[in-house]
Design an enzyme around this catalytic site. Structure first.
Site, PDB file in Angstrom:
ATOM      1  N   CYS A  61      17.766  16.717   0.944  1.00  0.00           N
ATOM      2  CA  CYS A  61      18.190  15.756   0.382  1.00  0.00           C
ATOM      3  C   CYS A  61      19.671  15.724   0.112  1.00  0.00           C
ATOM      4  O   CYS A  61      20.688  14.763  -0.122  1.00  0.00           O
ATOM      5  CB  CYS A  61      17.658  15.270  -0.816  1.00  0.00           C
ATOM      6  SG  CYS A  61      15.719  14.824  -0.574  1.00  0.00           S
ATOM      7  N   HIS A  88      21.822   9.730  -3.904  1.00  0.00           N
ATOM      8  CA  HIS A  88      20.683  10.078  -3.082  1.00  0.00           C
ATOM      9  C   HIS A  88      19.348   9.111  -3.762  1.00  0.00           C
ATOM     10  O   HIS A  88      19.181   9.217  -4.828  1.00  0.00           O
ATOM     11  CB  HIS A  88      20.124  11.496  -3.121  1.00  0.00           C
ATOM     12  CG  HIS A  88      18.827  11.718  -2.504  1.00  0.00           C
ATOM     13  ND1 HIS A  88      18.637  11.384  -1.221  1.00  0.00           N
ATOM     14  CD2 HIS A  88      17.694  12.208  -2.908  1.00  0.00           C
ATOM     15  CE1 HIS A  88      17.311  11.646  -0.798  1.00  0.00           C
ATOM     16  NE2 HIS A  88      16.749  12.408  -1.968  1.00  0.00           N
ATOM     17  N   ASN A 109      12.574   7.224  -0.133  1.00  0.00           N
ATOM     18  CA  ASN A 109      13.435   8.577   0.248  1.00  0.00           C
ATOM     19  C   ASN A 109      13.535   9.039   1.682  1.00  0.00           C
ATOM     20  O   ASN A 109      12.419   9.518   2.540  1.00  0.00           O
ATOM     21  CB  ASN A 109      12.881   9.431  -0.600  1.00  0.00           C
ATOM     22  CG  ASN A 109      13.690  10.805  -0.531  1.00  0.00           C
ATOM     23  OD1 ASN A 109      14.651  10.909   0.361  1.00  0.00           O
ATOM     24  ND2 ASN A 109      13.399  11.876  -1.339  1.00  0.00           N
TER      25      ASN A 109
HETATM   26  N1  ACO Z   1      -0.472   6.684  -7.008  1.00  0.00           N
HETATM   27  C1  ACO Z   1      -1.108   6.721  -8.513  1.00  0.00           C
HETATM   28  N2  ACO Z   1      -1.122   7.906  -9.097  1.00  0.00           N
HETATM   29  C2  ACO Z   1      -0.328   8.549  -8.847  1.00  0.00           C
HETATM   30  C3  ACO Z   1       0.357   8.939  -7.602  1.00  0.00           C
HETATM   31  C4  ACO Z   1       0.106   7.635  -6.914  1.00  0.00           C
HETATM   32  N3  ACO Z   1       0.968   7.463  -5.733  1.00  0.00           N
HETATM   33  N4  ACO Z   1       1.053  10.083  -7.570  1.00  0.00           N
HETATM   34  C5  ACO Z   1       0.747  10.553  -8.457  1.00  0.00           C
HETATM   35  N5  ACO Z   1      -0.192  10.266  -9.550  1.00  0.00           N
HETATM   36  C6  ACO Z   1      -0.696  10.383 -10.624  1.00  0.00           C
HETATM   37  C7  ACO Z   1      -0.629  11.920 -10.941  1.00  0.00           C
HETATM   38  O1  ACO Z   1      -1.934  12.511 -10.309  1.00  0.00           O
HETATM   39  C8  ACO Z   1      -0.675  12.096 -12.390  1.00  0.00           C
HETATM   40  O2  ACO Z   1      -1.803  11.881 -12.759  1.00  0.00           O
HETATM   41  P1  ACO Z   1      -2.686  12.799 -13.984  1.00  0.00           P
HETATM   42  O3  ACO Z   1      -1.632  12.778 -15.020  1.00  0.00           O
HETATM   43  O4  ACO Z   1      -3.890  12.288 -14.022  1.00  0.00           O
HETATM   44  O5  ACO Z   1      -2.404  14.503 -13.325  1.00  0.00           O
HETATM   45  C9  ACO Z   1       0.076  10.792 -12.919  1.00  0.00           C
HETATM   46  O6  ACO Z   1       0.252   9.985 -11.818  1.00  0.00           O
HETATM   47  C10 ACO Z   1       1.662  11.328 -13.401  1.00  0.00           C
HETATM   48  O7  ACO Z   1       1.969  11.970 -12.342  1.00  0.00           O
HETATM   49  P2  ACO Z   1       3.691  12.726 -12.739  1.00  0.00           P
HETATM   50  O8  ACO Z   1       3.904  13.692 -11.464  1.00  0.00           O
HETATM   51  O9  ACO Z   1       3.684  13.031 -13.859  1.00  0.00           O
HETATM   52  O10 ACO Z   1       4.439  11.481 -12.393  1.00  0.00           O
HETATM   53  P3  ACO Z   1       6.018  11.169 -12.373  1.00  0.00           P
HETATM   54  O11 ACO Z   1       6.175  10.132 -13.417  1.00  0.00           O
HETATM   55  O12 ACO Z   1       6.601  12.404 -12.378  1.00  0.00           O
HETATM   56  O13 ACO Z   1       6.344  10.615 -10.954  1.00  0.00           O
HETATM   57  C11 ACO Z   1       7.221  11.454  -8.819  1.00  0.00           C
HETATM   58  C12 ACO Z   1       5.784  11.448  -9.903  1.00  0.00           C
HETATM   59  C13 ACO Z   1       7.273  10.095  -8.422  1.00  0.00           C
HETATM   60  C14 ACO Z   1       6.862  12.352  -7.565  1.00  0.00           C
HETATM   61  C15 ACO Z   1       8.182  11.827  -9.706  1.00  0.00           C
HETATM   62  O14 ACO Z   1       8.007  13.210 -10.211  1.00  0.00           O
HETATM   63  C16 ACO Z   1       9.620  12.529  -8.893  1.00  0.00           C
HETATM   64  O15 ACO Z   1      10.105  11.049  -8.313  1.00  0.00           O
HETATM   65  N6  ACO Z   1       9.965  13.491  -8.795  1.00  0.00           N
HETATM   66  C17 ACO Z   1      11.337  13.822  -7.886  1.00  0.00           C
HETATM   67  C18 ACO Z   1      10.957  13.752  -6.497  1.00  0.00           C
HETATM   68  C19 ACO Z   1      12.258  14.128  -5.788  1.00  0.00           C
HETATM   69  O16 ACO Z   1      13.429  13.793  -6.170  1.00  0.00           O
HETATM   70  N7  ACO Z   1      12.194  14.866  -4.871  1.00  0.00           N
HETATM   71  C20 ACO Z   1      13.481  15.454  -4.349  1.00  0.00           C
HETATM   72  C21 ACO Z   1      13.786  14.977  -2.926  1.00  0.00           C
HETATM   73  S1  ACO Z   1      12.736  15.281  -1.773  1.00  0.00           S
HETATM   74  C22 ACO Z   1      13.543  16.501  -0.566  1.00  0.00           C
HETATM   75  O17 ACO Z   1      14.517  17.190  -1.011  1.00  0.00           O
HETATM   76  C23 ACO Z   1      12.821  16.596   0.736  1.00  0.00           C
END
Ligand code: ACO
Length: 330
Positions: free
Chosen positions: A114, A255, A285
């Site tokens: 990213c 980003h 993204n």
């Molecule tokens: N729909 C419904 N529920 C979901 C989904 C979905 N699509 N995805 C996850 N959940 C659930 C999970 O299973 C979890 O359930 P649980 O509590 O029963 O286990 C719950 O939602 C909360 O999950 P979290 O992982 O805590 O959710 P969070 O608020 O952290 O959001 C996310 C997840 C969106 C992935 C976030 O953590 C994020 O944006 N992280 C950063 C991603 C990023 O920046 N990546 C870098 C770039 S990628 C690259 O470099 C190629």
């Protein structure tokens, strides 16, 4: 040395296919409400199945050449930021060079996930500032749909496909163009965000396919925490280093991984909403393409004026992160 690298053109290619949150509701156990509140994403664009990343990169670059009426033979260098190259080799820059007809250019790919576009823009800028080259295309292009597991709700809602590009040319005025950049890597973060299969560590085999090792794996919550902290730190650092504060910045292009990361970073820098470029709702993204897509939006809407400071910042797999300060010069 007075020579600076100036952005003189911006282009983009966004594939026509749209994948909405409603579509994803039919594919995995998710909801439009969850996706919008947790990520800010409403829809993302998906490139046709048989088309590669270079297809988008060529079109983004071509848009610049057409607008500025530049002969492809004038291009000296092509830097492509991508984590989804057409193939392991040749590099995607070579494939774009061929399709553009940029016979006098050499090219290379930069894999900074990213942060790839910031790494690539900094690289291209150095070749222009050194006086070595006069026309450098820097392209951020990713077909994330090619490495997303559409049965994994944790990841499939996040990513989209797109490409965007800039042209760098020399400028003679001090403090215009690419003013400064800060680039960082912390390899201890590698285990939180990666695609394990397909490289020399885990070459493709039936086993790697069965174990879904050719898809993105990430510990989203950990990546989120690092991204929130480090994107703001590296943005503050570059402002301080250049004697600037948030109010001096016309636009901040972060980003686009998660709207909550973007909002938190903007707040820590003391920026108002109209300073922060957000397009994650429409594209998701797109990895190396998010920042130049944001720049294209400003450019195509004539929002940039000579002298405006544009701050870019990114965080991604590696961990990699960085910021780049641009002063609009045209
Ligand atoms: N729909 C419904 N529920 C979901 C989904 C979905 N699509 N995805 C996850 N959940 C659930 C999970 O299973 C979890 O359930 P649980 O509590 O029963 O286990 C719950 O939602 C909360 O999950 P979290 O992982 O805590 O959710 P969070 O608020 O952290 O959001 C996310 C997840 C969106 C992935 C976030 O953590 C994020 O944006 N992280 C950063 C991603 C990023 O920046 N990546 C870098 C770039 S990628 C690259 O470099 C190629």
């Amino acid at each position: 040395m007075g020579r600076k690298a100036v952005v003189t053109g911006v282009g983009q290619y966004v594939p026509p296919g749209v994948l909405t949150n409603k579509d994803l509701e039919k594919m995995v156990d998710t909801s439009d409400e969850w996706i919008v509140t947790r990520t800010g994403i409403r829809e993302r664009h998906i490139l046709g199945k048989n088309l590669p990343t270079s297809y988008m990169g060529v079109r983004a670059a071509q848009m610049i050449l057409n607008e500025k009426n530049i002969d492809p033979l004038e291009i000296d260098m092509i830097v492509v930021a991508t984590v989804t190259p057409d193939m392991m080799f040749p590099n995607t820059a070579s494939r774009i060079q061929e399709k553009l007809g940029a016979k006098n250019a050499w090219g290379m790919d930069v894999n900074g996930a990213c942060t790839g576009f910031i790494y690539a823009l900094a690289t291209g800028a150095m070749f222009v500032e050194s006086g070595r080259y006069k026309k450098v295309l820097v392209i951020g292009a990713d077909k994330m749909s090619s490495i997303v597991d559409y049965t994994d709700r944790n990841n499939c809602v996040l990513f989209g496909d797109a490409a965007a590009a800039v042209l760098l040319e020399p400028g003679e005025e001090r403090d215009y163009g690419v003013v400064d950049f800060i680039l960082k890597t912390d390899g201890t973060g590698g285990k939180y965000l990666y695609m394990p299969g397909g490289g020399s560590l885990h070459p493709p085999s039936h086993e790697t396919v069965d174990k879904k090792m050719h898809f993105i794996h990430q510990e989203g919550r950990t990546v989120f925490k690092f991204a929130v902290t480090e994107m703001a730190n590296v943005s503050e650092e570059i402002l301080q280093k250049n004697g600037l504060s948030g109010t001096d910045i016309k636009y901040f292009i972060p980003h686009q991984a998660n709207l909550r990361i973007i909002d938190a970073t903007g707040k820590r820098l003391g920026l108002s909403d109209d300073q922060v470029v957000v397009n994650i709702d429409r594209y998701g993204n797109t990895t190396a393409a998010t920042i130049p897509l944001g720049l294209y939006e400003l450019y195509s809407q004539n929002k940039l004026q000579r002298g405006d400071y544009v701050l870019m910042a990114a965080f991604g797999a590696g961990f990699t992160w960085g910021s780049l300060l641009l002063r609009w010069a045209i």
